[in-house]
Design an enzyme around this catalytic site. Structure first.
Site, PDB file in Angstrom:
ATOM      1  CB  SER A   1      21.369  15.152  31.677  1.00  0.00           C
ATOM      2  OG  SER A   1      21.436  16.369  32.360  1.00  0.00           O
TER       3      SER A   1
ATOM      4  CG  ASP B   1      26.589  20.474  28.096  1.00  0.00           C
ATOM      5  OD1 ASP B   1      25.779  21.350  28.444  1.00  0.00           O
ATOM      6  OD2 ASP B   1      26.476  19.279  28.411  1.00  0.00           O
TER       7      ASP B   1
ATOM      8  CG  HIS C   1      22.721  19.218  28.176  1.00  0.00           C
ATOM      9  ND1 HIS C   1      23.682  18.870  29.112  1.00  0.00           N
ATOM     10  CD2 HIS C   1      21.534  18.786  28.686  1.00  0.00           C
ATOM     11  CE1 HIS C   1      23.097  18.265  30.141  1.00  0.00           C
ATOM     12  NE2 HIS C   1      21.794  18.199  29.908  1.00  0.00           N
TER      13      HIS C   1
END
Length: 247
Positions: free
Chosen positions: A74, A198, A226
């Site tokens: 991320s 996600d 995620h």
């Protein structure tokens, strides 16, 4: 090239800290030299100034001796992109999981999000970090048989330092950042790992990276959300090890 030469850096995401990798690291070869630093203002790492992605990339580059394999999750993936672009001599390969070149949508970038839920999460995390990070991880582990075991392994150390100091500052940096202009400069091999389920960084963000990074391939995990390195840790570790060994 022997295992022992593999130097790995794992860069965590927003609102977490290095302990999010505590279940994943033991699944990698034991003779790899693995480092998992805390981002500024996360875990026990101080935040001396507003969170700056390029400055974080520069700081990590200064700590890396020989070229390393960088895995970023991320926000950590965004830091990894900046690191590869600004200090190519320090990066042997990249693995970007549930990450992005730009988080927010723009007229020339429909892959981004126009209405992210992360801003709402700032208030929830500040109110009760332990409760809400647990709920967040439970959502990511919905399709994981050993979800409770994974949570038990990562959660106590993840929440030990309380709410990250850089929560708002790092999110502001995410919303401003745009790595698109320098993707073409990145020549290292890149593994992109995304979860089909996600909603925070949808697979289309991975598709965008695949189109714009010259030596990249995309691995989609059908039931992952995620945090595929948590929810599908065995598969992720196998795919990542194969990738690193081939570089």
């Amino acid at each position: 090239m022997p295992h022992s030469a593999k130097k790995i850096y794992l860069i965590h995401g927003w609102a977490a800290n290095r302990h999010v990798f505590d279940d994943f690291i033991p699944r990698l070869p034991h003779d790899w030299d693995i480092h998992a630093p805390n981002l500024p203002g996360h875990g026990d790492a101080p935040l001396d100034e507003p969170f700056d992605i390029a400055a974080v990339a520069d700081r990590y580059a200064a700590q890396i001796g020989e070229p390393a394999h960088i895995l970023g999750w991320s926000l950590g993936g965004l830091v990894a992109l900046y690191l590869a672009a600004r200090h190519p001599e320090k990066v042997k390969s990249l693995c970007l999981t549930a990450s992005f070149a730009k988080f927010t949508a723009a007229p020339d970038y429909p892959e981004g999000l126009s209405n992210s839920a992360l801003a709402k999460m700032v208030g929830a995390f500040q109110q009760d970090y332990a409760k809400h990070i647990k709920q967040f991880l439970q959502l990511q582990l919905l399709n994981t048989q050993n979800a409770d075991t994974v949570l038990h392994k990562v959660l106590p150390d993840l929440i030990r330092h309380g709410v990250p100091q850089a929560l708002q500052s790092a999110l502001d940096a995410v919303n401003r950042a745009d790595a698109r202009p320098f993707l073409a400069q990145i020549r290292q091999p890149v593994l992109l790992v995304f979860g089909q389920k996600d909603a925070i960084t949808p697979p289309r963000m991975g598709e965008y990276l695949r189109r714009h990074l010259s030596d990249s391939r995309l691995h989609l995990m059908e039931k992952a959300a995620h945090a595929p390195f948590l929810s599908h840790a065995g598969e992720f570790a196998d795919v990542y090890q194969t990738f690193v060994e081939a570089v």
